[in-house]
Design an enzyme around this catalytic site. Structure first.
Site, short mmCIF file in Angstrom:
data_model
loop_
_atom_site.label_atom_id
_atom_site.label_comp_id
_atom_site.label_asym_id
_atom_site.label_seq_id
_atom_site.Cartn_x
_atom_site.Cartn_y
_atom_site.Cartn_z
N TRP A 103 39.48 50.61 42.01
CA TRP A 103 40.26 50.39 40.78
C TRP A 103 41.00 51.65 40.37
O TRP A 103 42.13 51.57 39.86
CB TRP A 103 39.36 49.84 39.66
CG TRP A 103 38.69 48.59 40.13
CD1 TRP A 103 37.37 48.43 40.45
CD2 TRP A 103 39.32 47.35 40.45
NE1 TRP A 103 37.16 47.17 40.94
CE2 TRP A 103 38.33 46.48 40.96
CE3 TRP A 103 40.64 46.88 40.37
CZ2 TRP A 103 38.60 45.17 41.37
CZ3 TRP A 103 40.91 45.58 40.77
CH2 TRP A 103 39.91 44.74 41.26
N ASP A 172 39.34 53.36 32.05
CA ASP A 172 39.12 51.95 32.39
C ASP A 172 37.63 51.70 32.23
O ASP A 172 36.82 52.16 33.03
CB ASP A 172 39.57 51.71 33.83
CG ASP A 172 39.32 50.28 34.30
OD1 ASP A 172 38.66 49.51 33.57
OD2 ASP A 172 39.78 49.95 35.41
N LYS A 196 33.48 41.09 32.32
CA LYS A 196 32.21 41.61 32.80
C LYS A 196 31.21 41.73 31.65
O LYS A 196 30.16 41.10 31.67
CB LYS A 196 32.43 42.96 33.50
CG LYS A 196 33.29 42.78 34.76
CD LYS A 196 33.87 44.05 35.30
CE LYS A 196 34.96 43.82 36.31
NZ LYS A 196 34.56 43.12 37.54
#
Lengths: 360, 360
Positions: A103, A172, A196
């Site tokens: 990511w 993030d 999540k």
């Protein structure tokens, strides 16, 4: 199958059962108003109250300072990878990035399309099995920010302490938001895809310091400007109503269960049970270095890929589902976010012991 | 309140009750698998089947040719306003736009940020009370496409026949998709925010001709390229799973109820009942010119704003909700998309007659 299995998926992931039950009721008839939640106009007073409450709870749980906006956007973390440099960097400016996994790499790619990403550290040559410690990297004076991923879902690593820098931090937090206390004042932007630890897929929570809202160039399309959404309370256009509603429900559940600090305590407990099991044997091997271990995603290997395949299949047959590791590193992964029950971790450990006995 | 009111909201809007009931069940336990629909990994075989079925049904119902992709994106129609010129136009190129209302204007604004919008027609000086007829405008030779909004939710106007041009058509069908048969081969792109006729807020369906996928410049961020999503079957990143699932359910309902042609017939019947009522009296006055009247959104005024306020409140008290017109034109608006029941239209007409008798 039993009424409810243990779902170790990395995201979309397990949600609190109370949240699912409430959503199930409200979808058909919201507040006994004779109209389903997903049929409500986003401008109705009923939905505005839902969105306001979700925002208030995010602010309360994360102790968001008054000079920060909380936005509910679409497009996932992947859209943030581009929006951040688009809003904050001129073509000749740069941001510093810590490359700790897939990511982070994707964010670096987007920053390089728009401006310049200065990669100050990479753990790629050790299959991203750790995150850097303070002092392992430096941030250039002419960099606008230090960007990092707090928890790396795929590799099972996590920053235990947030990096310290005189530059503003951008994080993030898709896979560990609401699981740890943070000092938001050190950050310019924190963002998290909800799927999540916060809710279902379809909404991204963005926490942004207000003075950053005016930095976007004139040439940026309206929907890509943070200011557009900040000025309209995330209602510039029709928002992802259902996902926002669910974030509100999850936040209520977090609050009712003691808030972020209680989550952190329980998450540490759950992860310790699993890591202790892994450390007690040579049959299972953790992927992440000990000091970088994630409390959210526990990655491990068995003695062979064949045994891993068998392990995942036998576990699933016993209602321990979603243990397959990400295709980029293989192996096994147990994602145990806030809403994942401790009993599921205990059951997994019992299964691991049994599997080892039968196969070693 | 009764179990179910009549919801005339323009979007998010009424959905079929069967869809709500199925979603209510699946959210807690999908296919009796012991896991909620919104907890399923988007890469699980269960969710992949959900997404594949939704796409197949869209293709089948709209007779989408094989050389078109069907994408499920985020960000609403408002994001498409920018993505279309970003993907199709160089800075010195232009697209032709028909300015028939708020949503067309917003698309024009974005096109002018990125490239050039050539506005070939505007009905703004008559408060957007009509759409142009063929021959009312011309499309410049050097324009790349002709962009229009098939149905204008706010003003209650609709193109009865699609514009004809030797340029490719691009259409925002957010508020009348699945309500009419269309020849997709004339179009480069058709897009629709789902929250009116296709599902809940949170997903935008984009139908795009494959040869257009390669036109995006190298400088465009990954998430803003149609090709990114086309190459990965709308799974480049975590998609808005719940909204896609609902689009699938709505499509199943449309199919079970006779498909798009049956919807068109029923929509025409419902709208005629309401327009006939409006035309039978001087108390109610339609906003749209007769030849531009929308079958989806019926806009009308009463003799005074005070009576309109009273009308809206008394209707709501009787379970006829959401009749307030958009703030930009005031008055009343009844949105009667595919899923809105005919009985609700009949009840509204009865209420209108009663209200007129009591207040004229």
């Amino acid at each position: 199958m039993p009424d409810r299995i243990y779902n170790f998926s990395p995201g979309p992931a397990t949600l609190p059962q109370e949240v699912l039950k409430q959503a199930s009721k409200d979808i058909v008839n919201f507040n006994d108003k004779g109209i389903g939640l997903i049929e409500l106009s986003h401008r109705s007073k009923e939905f505005m109250a839902v969105a306001d409450e979700a925002e208030s709870l995010v602010r309360e749980l994360l102790e968001v300072p008054d000079n920060y906006k909380v936005l509910f956007l679409q497009g996932g973390a992947s859209t943030q990878f581009a929006m951040i440099p688009m809003n904050l960097l001129g073509a000749d400016q740069k941001g510093t990035y810590l490359n700790t996994g897939t990511w982070a790499k994707k964010a670096i790619k987007e920053a390089n399309i728009i401006a310049q990403a200065d990669v100050a550290y990479s753990s790629e040559d050790t299959t991203f099995n750790h995150v850097p410690a303070q002092g392992d990297y430096s941030v250039a004076d002419d960099s606008e920010y230090l960007y990092f991923v707090t928890n790396n879902t795929i590799y099972g690593t996590q920053f235990k302490d947030m990096p310290v820098s005189d530059k503003m931090l951008i994080a993030d937090m898709s896979s560990d938001i609401l699981s740890r206390k943070i000092d938001i004042s050190k950050f310019g932007i924190i963002f998290a895809g909800a799927q999540k630890n916060m809710g279902p897929a379809g909404v991204t929570v963005v926490i942004i310091r207000e003075d950053l809202l005016d930095r976007a160039p004139e040439t940026l399309p309206t929907m890509l400007r943070y200011k557009t959404h900040a000025d309209k309370g995330s209602m510039f256009n029709t928002p992802p109503c259902f996902a926002i509603y669910c974030v509100g429900l999850v936040c209520k559940w977090v609050k009712a269960n003691g808030g972020v600090e209680a989550m952190a305590k329980m998450d540490a407990e759950k992860a310790a049970i699993l890591y202790d099991m892994i450390d007690s044997t040579d049959f299972y091997k953790g992927h992440a270095q000990q000091d970088s271990r994630s409390l959210m995603n526990v990655t491990f290997n068995l003695p062979s890929p064949e045994l891993e395949t068998q392990f995942i299949a036998e576990a699933a047959a016993q209602g321990l589902d979603g243990l397959k590791g990400h295709r980029s590193i293989g192996g096994c992964r147990a994602s145990i976010y806030n809403a994942f029950p401790k009993q599921g971790v205990l059951d997994l450990v019992a299964f691991m012991q049994e599997f080892e006995k039968n196969n070693s």
